[in-house]
Design a protein around this motif. Sequence first.
Motif, PDB file in Angstrom:
ATOM      1  N   THR A 185       0.795  -1.225   0.000  1.00  0.00           N
ATOM      2  CA  THR A 185       0.000   0.000   0.000  1.00  0.00           C
ATOM      3  C   THR A 185       0.830   1.278   0.000  1.00  0.00           C
ATOM      4  O   THR A 185       0.286   2.354  -0.210  1.00  0.00           O
ATOM      5  CB  THR A 185      -0.920   0.025   1.232  1.00  0.00           C
ATOM      6  N   GLU A 186       2.127   1.180   0.267  1.00  0.00           N
ATOM      7  CA  GLU A 186       2.938   2.385   0.392  1.00  0.00           C
ATOM      8  C   GLU A 186       4.084   2.380  -0.616  1.00  0.00           C
ATOM      9  O   GLU A 186       4.301   1.407  -1.343  1.00  0.00           O
ATOM     10  CB  GLU A 186       3.478   2.501   1.825  1.00  0.00           C
ATOM     11  N   THR A 187       4.851   3.458  -0.628  1.00  0.00           N
ATOM     12  CA  THR A 187       5.908   3.606  -1.635  1.00  0.00           C
ATOM     13  C   THR A 187       7.257   4.009  -1.041  1.00  0.00           C
ATOM     14  O   THR A 187       8.204   4.260  -1.781  1.00  0.00           O
ATOM     15  CB  THR A 187       5.503   4.665  -2.673  1.00  0.00           C
ATOM     16  N   GLY A 188       7.369   4.066   0.278  1.00  0.00           N
ATOM     17  CA  GLY A 188       8.611   4.519   0.895  1.00  0.00           C
ATOM     18  C   GLY A 188       9.718   3.475   0.860  1.00  0.00           C
ATOM     19  O   GLY A 188       9.478   2.281   0.706  1.00  0.00           O
ATOM     20  N   PRO A 208       4.993  -5.338  -3.772  1.00  0.00           N
ATOM     21  CA  PRO A 208       3.570  -5.645  -3.954  1.00  0.00           C
ATOM     22  C   PRO A 208       2.995  -6.409  -2.759  1.00  0.00           C
ATOM     23  O   PRO A 208       3.739  -6.959  -1.937  1.00  0.00           O
ATOM     24  CB  PRO A 208       3.565  -6.523  -5.216  1.00  0.00           C
ATOM     25  N   THR A 209       1.692  -6.459  -2.677  1.00  0.00           N
ATOM     26  CA  THR A 209       0.992  -7.126  -1.579  1.00  0.00           C
ATOM     27  C   THR A 209       1.437  -8.578  -1.447  1.00  0.00           C
ATOM     28  O   THR A 209       1.507  -9.313  -2.427  1.00  0.00           O
ATOM     29  CB  THR A 209      -0.526  -7.087  -1.818  1.00  0.00           C
ATOM     30  N   GLY A 210       1.742  -8.952  -0.203  1.00  0.00           N
ATOM     31  CA  GLY A 210       2.109 -10.330   0.075  1.00  0.00           C
ATOM     32  C   GLY A 210       3.555 -10.672  -0.198  1.00  0.00           C
ATOM     33  O   GLY A 210       3.995 -11.804   0.062  1.00  0.00           O
ATOM     34  N   SER A 211       4.332  -9.719  -0.711  1.00  0.00           N
ATOM     35  CA  SER A 211       5.733  -9.995  -1.017  1.00  0.00           C
ATOM     36  C   SER A 211       6.516 -10.287   0.265  1.00  0.00           C
ATOM     37  O   SER A 211       6.274  -9.680   1.307  1.00  0.00           O
ATOM     38  CB  SER A 211       6.373  -8.810  -1.739  1.00  0.00           C
ATOM     39  N   GLU A 212       7.455 -11.216   0.158  1.00  0.00           N
ATOM     40  CA  GLU A 212       8.337 -11.550   1.273  1.00  0.00           C
ATOM     41  C   GLU A 212       9.762 -11.223   0.858  1.00  0.00           C
ATOM     42  O   GLU A 212      10.298 -11.841  -0.052  1.00  0.00           O
ATOM     43  CB  GLU A 212       8.184 -13.023   1.651  1.00  0.00           C
ATOM     44  N   THR A 213      10.356 -10.251   1.523  1.00  0.00           N
ATOM     45  CA  THR A 213      11.687  -9.777   1.165  1.00  0.00           C
ATOM     46  C   THR A 213      12.682 -10.159   2.248  1.00  0.00           C
ATOM     47  O   THR A 213      12.491  -9.831   3.426  1.00  0.00           O
ATOM     48  CB  THR A 213      11.696  -8.243   1.008  1.00  0.00           C
ATOM     49  N   VAL A 214      13.743 -10.871   1.869  1.00  0.00           N
ATOM     50  CA  VAL A 214      14.777 -11.241   2.829  1.00  0.00           C
ATOM     51  C   VAL A 214      15.594 -10.002   3.169  1.00  0.00           C
ATOM     52  O   VAL A 214      16.268  -9.426   2.310  1.00  0.00           O
ATOM     53  CB  VAL A 214      15.694 -12.343   2.249  1.00  0.00           C
ATOM     54  N   LEU A 215      15.512  -9.591   4.419  1.00  0.00           N
ATOM     55  CA  LEU A 215      16.316  -8.446   4.874  1.00  0.00           C
ATOM     56  C   LEU A 215      17.720  -8.889   5.261  1.00  0.00           C
ATOM     57  O   LEU A 215      18.693  -8.175   5.029  1.00  0.00           O
ATOM     58  CB  LEU A 215      15.629  -7.768   6.055  1.00  0.00           C
ATOM     59  N   ILE A 216      17.812 -10.073   5.877  1.00  0.00           N
ATOM     60  CA  ILE A 216      19.107 -10.594   6.285  1.00  0.00           C
ATOM     61  C   ILE A 216      19.022 -12.113   6.375  1.00  0.00           C
ATOM     62  O   ILE A 216      18.004 -12.660   6.796  1.00  0.00           O
ATOM     63  CB  ILE A 216      19.557  -9.995   7.649  1.00  0.00           C
ATOM     64  N   GLN A 217      20.083 -12.790   5.952  1.00  0.00           N
ATOM     65  CA  GLN A 217      20.128 -14.252   6.028  1.00  0.00           C
ATOM     66  C   GLN A 217      21.576 -14.712   6.162  1.00  0.00           C
ATOM     67  O   GLN A 217      22.477 -14.130   5.574  1.00  0.00           O
ATOM     68  CB  GLN A 217      19.497 -14.880   4.789  1.00  0.00           C
ATOM     69  N   ASN A 218      21.754 -15.768   6.932  1.00  0.00           N
ATOM     70  CA  ASN A 218      23.041 -16.444   7.128  1.00  0.00           C
ATOM     71  C   ASN A 218      23.991 -15.684   8.042  1.00  0.00           C
ATOM     72  O   ASN A 218      25.194 -15.984   8.071  1.00  0.00           O
ATOM     73  CB  ASN A 218      23.740 -16.754   5.798  1.00  0.00           C
ATOM     74  N   CYS A 219      23.483 -14.739   8.805  1.00  0.00           N
ATOM     75  CA  CYS A 219      24.289 -14.197   9.893  1.00  0.00           C
ATOM     76  C   CYS A 219      24.404 -15.294  10.955  1.00  0.00           C
ATOM     77  O   CYS A 219      23.705 -16.304  10.897  1.00  0.00           O
ATOM     78  CB  CYS A 219      23.650 -12.934  10.476  1.00  0.00           C
ATOM     79  N   SER A 220      25.267 -15.142  11.924  1.00  0.00           N
ATOM     80  CA  SER A 220      25.407 -16.153  12.968  1.00  0.00           C
ATOM     81  C   SER A 220      24.066 -16.346  13.680  1.00  0.00           C
ATOM     82  O   SER A 220      23.298 -15.393  13.848  1.00  0.00           O
ATOM     83  CB  SER A 220      26.478 -15.727  13.975  1.00  0.00           C
ATOM     84  N   ASN A 221      23.788 -17.568  14.071  1.00  0.00           N
ATOM     85  CA  ASN A 221      22.521 -17.870  14.733  1.00  0.00           C
ATOM     86  C   ASN A 221      22.600 -17.447  16.190  1.00  0.00           C
ATOM     87  O   ASN A 221      22.882 -18.241  17.082  1.00  0.00           O
ATOM     88  CB  ASN A 221      22.213 -19.370  14.619  1.00  0.00           C
TER      89      ASN A 221
END
Length: 457
Positions: free
Chosen positions: A276-279, A412-425
């Motif tokens: 719904t937004e554009t920022g 778009p609606t429902g999109s899943e964007t990986v912000l971070i992955q594979n950093c130390s657990n």
Amino acid sequence: MKPPAVRTLLSIIVVILFVVFMTSVETTLAGEDDNRSVANIQRTFAKMAASTPENSVTVRWQFYGQSITAQPWTKLVEKDLVERFPSVNFVFQNPAIGGFQSPSLMRTAEHDLYPWYPDVLVFHVYGPVNQYEEIIRNVRSRTTAEIVLWTSHLSADELLDTNPNADPRTIAIRDIAKRYDCMLIDVREKWIAYLEENKLDPSALLNDSVHLNNDGVKLLAEFIAEELIYASSLQTSLLSGEVTEIPLDSQSLLKDGDETTLNFTGNRVVAISDGTETGNLDVILDGIDMSGQTELWAASRPSKAPQMWMPAIKQVSCENAPVIEDWTLTCLPDSTPNASRVHFRVTGSITGDDGEGFSDERFVSNSGRVLIEPSDWHLAWCLSYKKIALPEGFQITWKTYPLFTAKYESQPTGSETVLIQNCSNGKHRLTLRGSVVGSGITSFRVYTPSSRSEQIK
């Protein structure tokens, strides 16, 4: 008209019968009479069962293994899942590699499996069981994937009276499934029963010594699909890790001016958008520039050997953080025709020429963005298998890409964007600079692999 006491008694009987019926249904769904290990996929299946056309969920589903996994039974399983869960947005992937046993698949999994981070992994591979187990251990420690293991069908040279309870490999896989809380589908036991019931030899379901014919493909798909069920009374083991939804109004989000901070424990965070937004937002992990952290980058599987389905090199890694670019390795004229010693040059689309090396020596490029171990070269084996010489100027390609988003753009609606992955657990601080509300993000999903997985013996 019946007296009140009779009506009350009848009502009680109806209620009791209904409870008994529902208990029976639930028992069947839960697999109490069949396969209780179905509990180990219930986090994903509960999500799938709750999906609706108005609120669809995305499920990442991977098949991984060798040539048996590359056969079209997986497409039949996919079709069955889509028909049973029509509102789910399935993302299926099958990077199986024929002929790659567990030692080789351990190397390619760094390209195919861990960076892809599936919700469900359906896995089967031949080869040494200890390296089979190593792959499962890595999946547990590096992802939150729910795992489905299955035992092997009978090959043509095995006797019909084979006892699945006496087969060392079957016993080992059952043990791995139990210790790592994986779902186990005992295909071998079901396969033997089917052959005996229909008075068939093992070869009746095969094209050759081990690969499935059309009937075998259909049977394996049936044996796998029929056990992939939702059982609401069962719950996934903590050994699969945790996946936590954090809504935008959660108190765990700290807001300070135009900065929003998410303190989390895990190795992956995904942002969910309502479109719904554009920022836009700047994304920072632990106050450090993510682009300089080697573990936050991945590489695609190197390209195939000549006339082959196998990769020419099993694994390419790096010593220093790469950048987004395409890589090309070119075999030079003084390489041996059988590729026993390849002289090569590597070039990046951004880095440019990055050095020369030989396939029988450990290679680190000038920038440190390419590392190739001599044991990962598979080109010579492939040429020998195809009985051909190394083509002049043969090239091997791959890409390097980030497992993070440095600048989030509205989706778009429902999109899943990986912000971070594979950093130390472990514990981390994810900072978003800009208006989170104005970005269209509605929630975050935090993935936390089980810390117990490293303690499994």
